[in-house]
Design an enzyme around this catalytic site. Sequence first.
Site, PDB file in Angstrom:
ATOM      1  N   SER A  31      42.082  32.548  31.650  1.00 24.93           N
ATOM      2  CA  SER A  31      42.289  31.073  31.471  1.00 24.93           C
ATOM      3  C   SER A  31      43.468  31.060  30.516  1.00 24.93           C
ATOM      4  CB  SER A  31      41.068  30.488  30.626  1.00 24.93           C
ATOM      5  OG  SER A  31      40.170  30.197  31.555  1.00 24.93           O
ATOM      6  N   HIS A  68      44.175  30.878  39.022  1.00 27.94           N
ATOM      7  CA  HIS A  68      43.101  30.368  38.088  1.00 27.94           C
ATOM      8  C   HIS A  68      42.014  29.220  38.617  1.00 27.94           C
ATOM      9  CE1 HIS A  68      42.159  27.871  34.162  1.00 27.94           C
ATOM     10  NE2 HIS A  68      41.421  29.169  33.948  1.00 27.94           N
ATOM     11  N   GLU A  81      45.075  27.312  40.253  1.00 28.56           N
ATOM     12  CA  GLU A  81      46.536  27.435  39.596  1.00 28.56           C
ATOM     13  C   GLU A  81      47.199  28.689  39.813  1.00 28.56           C
ATOM     14  OE1 GLU A  81      46.621  24.391  35.851  1.00 28.56           O
ATOM     15  OE2 GLU A  81      44.799  25.587  35.601  1.00 28.56           O
ATOM     16  N   ASN A 101      45.086  22.886  31.063  1.00 31.51           N
ATOM     17  CA  ASN A 101      44.949  23.078  29.621  1.00 31.51           C
ATOM     18  C   ASN A 101      45.981  22.604  28.932  1.00 31.51           C
ATOM     19  OD1 ASN A 101      42.179  23.653  29.608  1.00 31.51           O
ATOM     20  ND2 ASN A 101      42.453  25.559  30.024  1.00 31.51           N
TER      21      ASN A 101
HETATM   22  P1  NAD Z   1      31.779  36.082  31.600  1.00 31.10           P
HETATM   23  O1  NAD Z   1      31.697  36.723  30.063  1.00 31.10           O
HETATM   24  O2  NAD Z   1      30.691  35.155  31.863  1.00 31.10           O
HETATM   25  O3  NAD Z   1      31.481  37.302  32.524  1.00 31.10           O
HETATM   26  C1  NAD Z   1      32.356  38.299  32.467  1.00 31.10           C
HETATM   27  C2  NAD Z   1      31.833  39.559  33.407  1.00 31.10           C
HETATM   28  O4  NAD Z   1      32.416  40.600  33.318  1.00 31.10           O
HETATM   29  C3  NAD Z   1      30.189  39.934  33.029  1.00 31.10           C
HETATM   30  O5  NAD Z   1      29.258  39.964  34.253  1.00 31.10           O
HETATM   31  C4  NAD Z   1      30.522  41.287  32.219  1.00 31.10           C
HETATM   32  O6  NAD Z   1      29.380  42.081  32.586  1.00 31.10           O
HETATM   33  C5  NAD Z   1      31.641  41.909  33.145  1.00 31.10           C
HETATM   34  N1  NAD Z   1      32.476  42.828  32.785  1.00 31.10           N
HETATM   35  C6  NAD Z   1      32.478  43.079  31.328  1.00 31.10           C
HETATM   36  N2  NAD Z   1      33.224  44.307  31.195  1.00 31.10           N
HETATM   37  C7  NAD Z   1      33.463  44.525  32.574  1.00 31.10           C
HETATM   38  C8  NAD Z   1      34.610  45.605  33.043  1.00 31.10           C
HETATM   39  N3  NAD Z   1      35.194  46.251  31.944  1.00 31.10           N
HETATM   40  N4  NAD Z   1      34.599  45.419  34.325  1.00 31.10           N
HETATM   41  C9  NAD Z   1      34.108  44.657  35.100  1.00 31.10           C
HETATM   42  N5  NAD Z   1      33.245  43.851  34.564  1.00 31.10           N
HETATM   43  C10 NAD Z   1      33.269  43.630  33.489  1.00 31.10           C
HETATM   44  O7  NAD Z   1      33.316  35.545  31.654  1.00 31.10           O
HETATM   45  P2  NAD Z   1      33.736  34.110  32.520  1.00 31.10           P
HETATM   46  O8  NAD Z   1      33.701  33.134  31.662  1.00 31.10           O
HETATM   47  O9  NAD Z   1      33.048  34.485  33.959  1.00 31.10           O
HETATM   48  O10 NAD Z   1      35.285  34.550  32.443  1.00 31.10           O
HETATM   49  C11 NAD Z   1      35.841  35.526  33.198  1.00 31.10           C
HETATM   50  C12 NAD Z   1      37.319  35.166  33.401  1.00 31.10           C
HETATM   51  O11 NAD Z   1      37.550  34.191  34.011  1.00 31.10           O
HETATM   52  C13 NAD Z   1      38.044  35.160  32.020  1.00 31.10           C
HETATM   53  O12 NAD Z   1      39.504  35.690  32.060  1.00 31.10           O
HETATM   54  C14 NAD Z   1      38.175  33.644  31.752  1.00 31.10           C
HETATM   55  O13 NAD Z   1      39.176  33.289  30.996  1.00 31.10           O
HETATM   56  C15 NAD Z   1      38.173  33.057  33.251  1.00 31.10           C
HETATM   57  N6  NAD Z   1      37.600  31.664  33.377  1.00 31.10           N
HETATM   58  C16 NAD Z   1      36.790  31.295  32.743  1.00 31.10           C
HETATM   59  C17 NAD Z   1      36.187  29.963  32.919  1.00 31.10           C
HETATM   60  C18 NAD Z   1      34.867  29.181  32.337  1.00 31.10           C
HETATM   61  O14 NAD Z   1      34.789  28.229  32.375  1.00 31.10           O
HETATM   62  N7  NAD Z   1      33.934  30.416  31.994  1.00 31.10           N
HETATM   63  C19 NAD Z   1      37.124  29.038  33.739  1.00 31.10           C
HETATM   64  C20 NAD Z   1      38.254  29.571  34.400  1.00 31.10           C
HETATM   65  C21 NAD Z   1      38.258  30.617  33.972  1.00 31.10           C
END
Ligand code: NAD
Length: 298
Positions: free
Chosen positions: A120, A141, A153, A192
Amino acid sequence: MDIKNVTVAGSGVLGYQIAFQAAFKGFKVIIYDINDEVIERAKAKFNNLRESYKKDINATDEQLDQTYSNLSYTSDLAASVADADLLVEAVPENVNIKLEFYEKLSKVAPEKTIFVSNSSTLVPSTFAEATGRPTRFLNLHFANLIWIHNTAEVMGHPGTDPKIYDEIVDFAKALGMVIIPLQKEQPGYILNTLLVPLFTSAANLVSKNITDHESIDKTWMVGTGAPLGPIAILDIIGIKTAYNIIKMNGEVSKNQELLDLADYLQENFIDKGKLGTSTGEGFYKYPNPAYQEKDFLK
Ligand code: NAD
């Protein structure tokens, strides 16, 4: 488009949604996460999506059964990408975790695999070298609740091959996304870049007692015809997420006004468990927030 086999790394908030949407649209999807315990938790979350897809987008049981049969799981990174055309990285938003992940991945992924990051806030040039394939790497994204908030995006770095960029645009279209192309790197992409200053300004007007939250939303809704005001949006995003962004921006720019605003949100909302729609109260109370009342704009 040559993409058929997709691997999604990370089964957290966004990863499992991306995996499910890709499987729903007919791609063969492997979900990779760090261990089998996390993967078992992810499987339970996938089951919850069945009802959401039925309710929100009228998905049929046949489509959903097919979706589940397109999904598989592993905690073995090399196995997860052995035949991947595309790897979608959705691991935690932390530079070191992502760097380490790409370094490991680059050693085991076949040459053909394109990598995209769902980050993000981090731009792709931060990781381009670590991927070992900078021309085949960019950001894609998605938004939370991907099946209804279906934006994609698409943001390359200066070394991304334009053909690969176009292939990812085609992939995102095949996922049913509305494409938002960026020509240059921009932290915060489009959404954003617009949203953060908007909700920051709105929260500042309340914290400084210039006006109340309802007046802000009324102004925005009547003045622009928008269906929601910035404070209503802030409750949906969540006060904790807004706090994290405002605090980080305050620290980076050494801006005391932003740091004071972060403290205000902490004391008046986070400490009281008022985190927005997720907890039933933020600036508004839910369900039935005041801005949905029929006389709100009068
Ligand atoms: P999250 O913390 O919910 O999930 C992350 C996952 O990655 C977990 O299941 C964890 O076990 C796993 N993980 C940790 N270390 C790892 C590794 N070394 N290899 C593989 N997997 C690993 O995070 P999220 O909210 O899903 O965010 C993930 C990405 O998506 C981030 O870059 C975030 O910026 C982006 N994002 C999040 C949102 C949101 O609303 N949460 C929206 C758009 C983009």
